[in-house]
Design a protein around this motif. Sequence first.
Motif, mmCIF file in Angstrom:
data_model
loop_
_atom_site.group_PDB
_atom_site.id
_atom_site.type_symbol
_atom_site.label_atom_id
_atom_site.label_comp_id
_atom_site.label_asym_id
_atom_site.label_seq_id
_atom_site.Cartn_x
_atom_site.Cartn_y
_atom_site.Cartn_z
ATOM 1 N N ASP A 98 0.823 -1.207 0.000
ATOM 2 C CA ASP A 98 0.000 0.000 0.000
ATOM 3 C C ASP A 98 0.862 1.265 0.000
ATOM 4 O O ASP A 98 2.088 1.215 0.133
ATOM 5 C CB ASP A 98 -0.924 0.006 1.220
ATOM 6 C CG ASP A 98 -2.135 -0.891 1.028
ATOM 7 O OD1 ASP A 98 -2.643 -0.955 -0.104
ATOM 8 O OD2 ASP A 98 -2.567 -1.534 2.004
ATOM 9 N N LYS A 99 0.181 2.404 -0.116
ATOM 10 C CA LYS A 99 0.868 3.687 -0.104
ATOM 11 C C LYS A 99 1.438 3.968 1.288
ATOM 12 O O LYS A 99 1.016 3.369 2.277
ATOM 13 C CB LYS A 99 -0.102 4.802 -0.507
ATOM 14 C CG LYS A 99 -0.638 4.660 -1.933
ATOM 15 C CD LYS A 99 -1.626 5.781 -2.248
ATOM 16 C CE LYS A 99 -2.181 5.652 -3.670
ATOM 17 N NZ LYS A 99 -3.170 6.696 -3.981
ATOM 18 N N ASN A 101 1.039 6.328 3.303
ATOM 19 C CA ASN A 101 0.139 6.895 4.301
ATOM 20 C C ASN A 101 -0.983 5.940 4.697
ATOM 21 O O ASN A 101 -1.963 6.344 5.317
ATOM 22 C CB ASN A 101 -0.448 8.216 3.805
ATOM 23 C CG ASN A 101 -1.289 8.038 2.550
ATOM 24 O OD1 ASN A 101 -1.164 7.021 1.860
ATOM 25 N ND2 ASN A 101 -2.139 9.009 2.257
#
Length: 288
Positions: A98-99, A101
Amino acid sequence: MRTQGVNPGDYDLVALAMQEPQYRSPGVRELLEAVAKAKVPCMSIMNMPPLPYLKRIPGLDADACRSCYTDPTVWDSFDPKLMTLCSPDPQAFRPPEDKVNVLQVRLPTNFKSARFDSEAHTAILRRLESDVAAVRFDTGSGKIELPVKLKVHETVFVPLAKWCMLLAGNYRCVQKDAARSIKEAVHSDLEATRAVYNWVFKLCVSLGATEKDLVPFEKYAAAALSLGSPSSAARALFAGAPNIERVDLLVQAIAAQKGMRSAVVDETVAMVDARLEANRMEINRKKT
């Protein structure tokens, strides 16, 4: 990390949310010094308590613990009255796919923060506490409460509750040649784990904590059943890190001030020391 052009005085509260060794990094060190000089209240969510916070614990010789820190000098300019600490009980991690953040919460619970010395600064924490409790996240199929909350406590001892968990579980994930899960570290020999947990519990009480400030062993052992991965400290060690947060070493040093000693804690500290030494030797070998 972008640290230039930031004026800490523009902010009401600074959160210290990195691993303790990272604060000596170029740019971060200078920003931390600026925060200290700006006299902005700081809330740490590190497992390793910032050195100034130890000075808020009555009867504890914080200066005798300096060797437990990667670089204790980065904390020298802070006023202990402007430093508070949370017990970061939630287990959160960033899924690698995932990213940056995106965080996934593996064990939803609360950040338990000690109050500041100042009532005005504590009021900032209480506003955060109520605001976080009021947030609802839209999942697409309905709104839910956030799985992690902030709880503000009057005592400086509440953040010490994490020490029992770290010494009984997280650091005992470190084995000679590999890392094991927190679940395995806790439950492979539950009575041995209980003994370590209760020893650290007793240490915290000797410092001034009450039993209600801390977490009962049974509650921790039940939570550990869901922790099927190694601790972040163990993962970092076996990924080659030359420095990690040394709460194990800190607890050992504080216990020595109280005339307390645990063979299991001594063994854990020695295990971590050996892995760090091996990592540093490997890094030096690659340099040459």
